[in-house]
Scaffold this motif. Structure first.
Motif, PDB file in Angstrom:
ATOM      1  N   ALA A  95      69.378 107.640  42.520  1.00 29.97           N
ATOM      2  CA  ALA A  95      68.397 107.522  43.595  1.00 29.97           C
ATOM      3  C   ALA A  95      68.053 106.039  43.784  1.00 29.97           C
ATOM      4  N   TYR A  96      67.673 105.662  45.005  1.00 31.29           N
ATOM      5  CA  TYR A  96      67.282 104.280  45.283  1.00 31.29           C
ATOM      6  C   TYR A  96      65.934 103.971  44.636  1.00 31.29           C
ATOM      7  N   LYS A  97      65.874 102.815  43.932  1.00 33.36           N
ATOM      8  CA  LYS A  97      64.596 102.334  43.399  1.00 33.36           C
ATOM      9  C   LYS A  97      64.400 100.903  43.879  1.00 33.36           C
ATOM     10  N   PRO A  98      63.191 100.584  44.315  1.00 32.37           N
ATOM     11  CA  PRO A  98      62.967  99.213  44.802  1.00 32.37           C
ATOM     12  C   PRO A  98      63.114  98.189  43.669  1.00 32.37           C
ATOM     13  N   SER A  99      63.327  96.918  44.027  1.00 32.66           N
ATOM     14  CA  SER A  99      63.447  95.851  43.034  1.00 32.66           C
ATOM     15  C   SER A  99      62.185  95.737  42.198  1.00 32.66           C
ATOM     16  N   ALA A 100      62.340  95.134  41.004  1.00 32.41           N
ATOM     17  CA  ALA A 100      61.220  95.054  40.066  1.00 32.41           C
ATOM     18  C   ALA A 100      60.097  94.175  40.607  1.00 32.41           C
ATOM     19  N   GLU A 101      60.466  93.050  41.225  1.00 32.33           N
ATOM     20  CA  GLU A 101      59.415  92.164  41.724  1.00 32.33           C
ATOM     21  C   GLU A 101      59.582  92.005  43.228  1.00 32.33           C
ATOM     22  N   LEU A 102      58.679  92.590  43.963  1.00 32.99           N
ATOM     23  CA  LEU A 102      58.780  92.503  45.415  1.00 32.99           C
ATOM     24  C   LEU A 102      57.755  91.503  45.938  1.00 32.99           C
ATOM     25  N   PRO A 103      58.020  90.922  47.104  1.00 34.95           N
ATOM     26  CA  PRO A 103      57.061  89.965  47.663  1.00 34.95           C
ATOM     27  C   PRO A 103      55.687  90.608  47.862  1.00 34.95           C
ATOM     28  N   ASP A 104      54.646  89.807  47.721  1.00 37.71           N
ATOM     29  CA  ASP A 104      53.291  90.299  47.964  1.00 37.71           C
ATOM     30  C   ASP A 104      52.529  89.204  48.701  1.00 37.71           C
ATOM     31  N   GLU A 105      51.223  89.330  48.754  1.00 37.34           N
ATOM     32  CA  GLU A 105      50.468  88.346  49.526  1.00 37.34           C
ATOM     33  C   GLU A 105      50.588  86.937  48.959  1.00 37.34           C
ATOM     34  N   GLU A 106      50.546  86.862  47.630  1.00 37.28           N
ATOM     35  CA  GLU A 106      50.566  85.552  46.998  1.00 37.28           C
ATOM     36  C   GLU A 106      51.960  84.911  47.039  1.00 37.28           C
ATOM     37  N   TYR A 107      52.971  85.727  46.753  1.00 38.14           N
ATOM     38  CA  TYR A 107      54.358  85.243  46.770  1.00 38.14           C
ATOM     39  C   TYR A 107      55.100  86.016  47.849  1.00 38.14           C
ATOM     40  N   PRO A 108      55.026  85.559  49.103  1.00 42.82           N
ATOM     41  CA  PRO A 108      55.443  86.409  50.218  1.00 42.82           C
ATOM     42  C   PRO A 108      56.951  86.433  50.505  1.00 42.82           C
TER      43      PRO A 108
END
Ligand code: SF4
Ligand code: SF4
Lengths: 354, 532
Positions: free
Chosen positions: B405-418
């Motif tokens: 099954a597809y799983k998203p990457s461990a570290e995804l962009p967020d507000e601080e590191y976009p």
């Protein structure tokens, strides 16, 4: 099947075969300059002309383009053929700057070899020579229009084999020159500096800049090996003079078929004897934090005693050894054997994951 | 690779290139892919960047990094939906198809298009081109493996190929383009915590015993620790002594701070090296080994082809062959190991490794082999080697569909590191450049680090092409030159990993693939700003 004779030898080949290919099958060499095996013939240099007689008619034509016909009688060295080739060479020399002594390709030049073979020392034509400037813009090689015989081997190599199409023949006629469109300056086009065009050049027109450091007849040995960079496994020849690698050429290997990239051709030998190589065992002085030169015995005894101490006190699992994915199979096998048999540990790995 | 470089580029009707930029990372393979396109083969490029080959592609799926599993499941969904599967192949040669079918049921083109941020119809078109081509290989590279779900990405591509019967034939197969010259060999040679040479498992019955007998010594029966897992163990003190042969983890491993701390925690650290690398600087002892041009041996390329390396020169000084160094250490630690030539070592390898049984230097140098090398498995002295794997039968018998099954990457962009940052290779350098940066011309062409930014992102940040920017992640900050273009998608950026100044591994994530412990180099979250 088509039946013909070449220099009196009967040959049987498939329909559609060229005379040049048929001659190769029969073990007869026809001289060429522009011809590249596996590509459609360029047919421009006219060195491969032969005399073909069929049904009482005879003609002179280029063996690379002419397909065989039933009953052809081919002569590859008739008087007419030799005469035609001499004229071709004469014409090529008329616009070729014959300064062989100072030319890097001296002794390694197909034009020179052919002129020698056909007894041509100088051109009988008088007139103006190309005076266009040399293109030195590429970091690794240069192009000298005054040595270029416009055989297009470089252009065909770059377009059809390398698939980059970085260069083309510019302008026409007497002023023709090879260059990178549209500026005519090599370094400003899409060239990848692979140098496969240089290896294809039969004269000194395209020449690696490092060729200034050696002449073909000074080479001590040529060592066939495998490129140390990526996993394509290109085969290449290291050219050795006076115990130093002075050049690299592509060799015909199963994965590269004579080609190399810029790393293989130009990035695989300067480092070997580079001044920054570590040449002696070094032990770090704990007090100063500086490395000090040591003998092999000192270094190896220290390594063995420290590792043995850790093994005795904490067990083999407190030791580890990582292999290098750039090193040989034999090196890597011995490294993992050392970790397993002497360290007593299975903590061995390689940089496959990184 | 299951196949050869020649057959997949010269005998294929279509090529699917996933997460691989061979024009830069494996240029001579890239040249042959270009020849294939010129010959009329269709090219499907699946890559988050506009690599040069994407201009020659019939279809370019510029997908979101880290979504390969979803992409593969989407292809299989379409194969099933449009009746493109190879029923005969599935029935005769594979098992577990039903579970696979169940898994991909929900991966409709529309859903996959949303996850991968691509066009659903283009995905359909790609599926059709690949499935209906008579011969079509999948080629992939680190863009598939360097994710925390990398192993699943690889399995998914095998599933794709099996479902349409494109395995075990010329011009087909699943073909990882391995990175470094002998990474294939390093894995084959047993430099691995759980396997001896030729993938003989430590856990399998009788294997350790076999080596104990061959080497005449009691061996450790416990599976060892993977290199990437060793670093935390150095910090905790479980690993106290380390020998590194020719690697530079300070430069090449993710999260540089962490690596330095680990190496500094060791009681004793030895390096066998050619140059004073950043890693070597931390060592207690440095042993000067030899380069490829100063020794005899073999490399194994990405086609499993074992080819000769030959000695051309000797350099001044006291360098020693690396096999001599390891043999000396073994003897001085009490394991009696006679000094062997590289040819004798290969004979020993052949004697303990079934897939190498027919390989020797003598044979590689013979007229019979004719400079073409030998592709393992090569099981006896008269075996010709194996250019194409899985012909008629898989190595394990039936090919097994492994649903993922597809799983998203461990570290995804967020507000601080976009921004999502990827890393990769460029044409002119190799890895940490220890070798390539000794060539002046190469440094003149490509001497310093850069970061590729999307134009919209750069505009929003007020960054111009060519400006110096600082790039930060949760782990560090570096500076590099901005290259502003549409090469990456909006919200994504890319950096080469070769350079010491501005090394991107100060930033990269050390999240590891759950199965192979490969770091997730391809995806981490960063923020970019004009340099102060
Ligand atoms: S060096 Fe390579 S890319 Fe450049 S012109 Fe020559 S063949 Fe073409
Ligand atoms: S010449 Fe280039 S493509 Fe070939 S093995 Fe070396 S680095 Fe790779």
């Amino acid at each position: 099947m088509i039946h013909l004779t070449i220099d009196g030898i009967p040959v049987e080949v498939e329909k559609g075969t060229t005379i040049l290919q048929a001659a190769k099958q029969a073990g007869i060499t026809i001289p060429t300059l522009c011809y590249i095996e596996d590509l459609l013939p360029d047919g421009s240099c006219r060195m491969c002309v032969v005399e073909v007689t069929n049904n009482g008619r005879s003609k002179i034509d280029t063996a690379c383009t002419l397909q065989v016909s039933e009953g052809d009688e081919v002569q590859t060295m008739s008087e007419k053929v030799i005469d035609s080739r001499k004229k071709t060479l004469d014409l090529l020399l008329s616009d070729h700057n014959v300064h062989c002594f100072s030319c890097e390709a001296n002794g390694d030049c197909k034009l020179q070899d052919l002129c020698f073979e056909y007894g041509l020392e100088e051109t009988s034509y008088e007139g103006e020579m190309t005076s266009l400037p040399k293109d030195e813009s590429n970091k690794f090689f240069s192009y000298d229009p005054s040595l270029c015989i416009l055989c297009h081997r470089c252009v065909n190599t770059c377009t059809e084999i390398v698939g980059r199409a970085a260069i083309d023949t510019m302008e026409r006629g007497f002023q023709s020159v090879i260059g990178a469109a549209p500026e005519k300056v090599w370094a400003e086009g899409t060239c990848e500096s692979c140098g496969n065009c240089v290896q294809a050049c039969p004269t000194g027109a395209l020449s690696m800049k490092r060729r200034k450091k050696y002449r073909a007849y000074q080479v001590d040995k040529v060592v066939r090996t495998t490129c140390p960079h990526c996993a394509t496994g290109c085969q290449m020849d290291l050219i050795v003079k006076d115990g130093k690698i002075v050049d690299v050429k592509g060799a015909d290997g199963p994965s590269n078929r004579g080609l190399l990239c810029v790393k293989g051709r130009s990035g695989s030998f300067d480092f070997v004897d580079h001044k920054t190589r570590i040449r002696h065992p070094l032990i770090k002085n704990k007090e100063t934090g500086e490395f000090e030169q040591a003998t092999w015995d000192e270094a190896l005894d220290l390594v063995a005693s420290k590792f043995s101490e850790i093994k005795t006190n904490y067990g083999g699992d407190a030791l580890a050894g990582f292999a290098c994915s750039r090193s040989t199979n034999e090196d890597i096998y011995m490294l993992q054997k050392m970790v397993r048999a002497a360290f007593g540990s299975n903590n061995t790995d390689n940089c496959a994951r990184v | 690779m299951t196949n050869t470089i020649y057959d997949i580029t010269h005998e294929s009707d279509a090529i699917m290139l996933v997460g691989s930029n061979p024009e830069e990372a494996h240029p001579v393979i890239g040249m042959q892919v270009r020849q294939a396109v010129a010959r009329g083969a269709k090219l499907i490029v699946v890559d988050p960047r506009d690599i040069d080959l994407s201009k020659k592609a019939t279809i370019h799926l510029k997908l979101r990094p880290g979504t390969n599993v979803a992409f593969a499941n989407g292809l299989m969904h379409i194969f099933i939906e449009e009746g493109l599967v190879d029923q005969k192949f599935i029935e005769e040669r594979t098992e577990n198809f039903e579970a696979m079918k169940e898994m991909v049921k929900d991966y409709t083109p529309e859903k996959v298009a949303e996850i991968c941020q691509i066009d659903a119809d283009q995905l359909r078109e790609a599926a059709r081109i690949y499935a209906t081509a008579n011969r079509a290989p999948i080629m992939y590279c680190l863009g598939v493996t360097e994710h925390h779900t990398g192993t699943e990405g690889v399995m998914s591509l095998s599933n794709v190929a099996m479902m349409v019967g494109k395995i075990g034939r010329p011009g087909c197969g699943v073909n990882p383009i391995r990175g470094q010259n002998n990474v294939q060999g390093a894995c084959d040679m047993g430099a691995s915590p759980n396997q001896f040479t030729g993938y003989q498992n430590i856990a399998a019955p009788g294997i350790v015993e076999k080596f104990e007998e061959a080497w005449g010594v009691k061996l450790n029966h416990e599976i060892g620790t993977k290199a990437t897992d060793c670093f935390p163990k150095m910090i905790s003190g479980d690993i106290k002594g380390l020998l590194i042969f020719g690697e530079d983890p300070v430069r090449t491993d993710p999260n540089t701070h962490h690596v330095i701390k680990a190496l500094e925690s060791l009681d004793f650290f030895v390096v066998d090296e050619l140059f004073m690398t950043e890693t070597a600087k931390l060592a207690d002892v440095i042993l000067p080994g030899r380069s490829y041009a100063e020794k005899e041996g073999t490399f194994t390329n990405t086609e499993r082809r074992v080819q000769r390396v030959r000695k051309a020169v000797e350099i001044a000084g006291e360098t020693r062959p690396d096999t001599w160094i390891f043999t000396e250490i073994m003897n001085r630690m009490g394991y009696p190991q006679p000094h062997l030539t590289p040819a004798q070592i290969m004979d020993e390898i052949a004697s303990v490794t079934p897939s190498f049984a027919g390989i020797s230097h003598e044979r590689l140098d013979s007229e019979e082999v004719g400079g073409k090398g030998l592709q393992w498995p090569c099981i006896s002295k008269d075996h010709p080697g194996t250019p194409i794997m899985h012909v008629g039968k898989f190595a394990r018998g039936l090919g097994y569909f492994r649903p993922a099954a597809y799983k998203p990457s461990a570290e995804l962009p967020d507000e601080e590191y976009p921004l999502l940052m990827m890393t990769g290779r460029i044409l002119y350098h190799y890895n940490a450049c220890a070798m390539t940066d000794k060539t002046e011309g190469i440094n003149e062409i490509a001497g310093s680090s850069f970061i590729e930014l999307n134009t919209a992102d750069a505009n929003a940040l007020g960054i111009l092409d060519g400006e110096l920017v600082s790039v930060s992640s949760r782990r560090g900050t570096i500076q590099a030159e901005a290259r502003v273009s549409g090469k990456t998608n909006k919200g994504e950026c890319w950096m080469p990993f070769h350079y010491l100044e501005g090394s991107c591994n100060w930033l990269t994530s050390d999240a590891l693939d759950g199965i192979s412990s490969t770091p997730e180099y391809k995806v981490c979250a960063v923020k970019v700003a004009k340099a102060e």
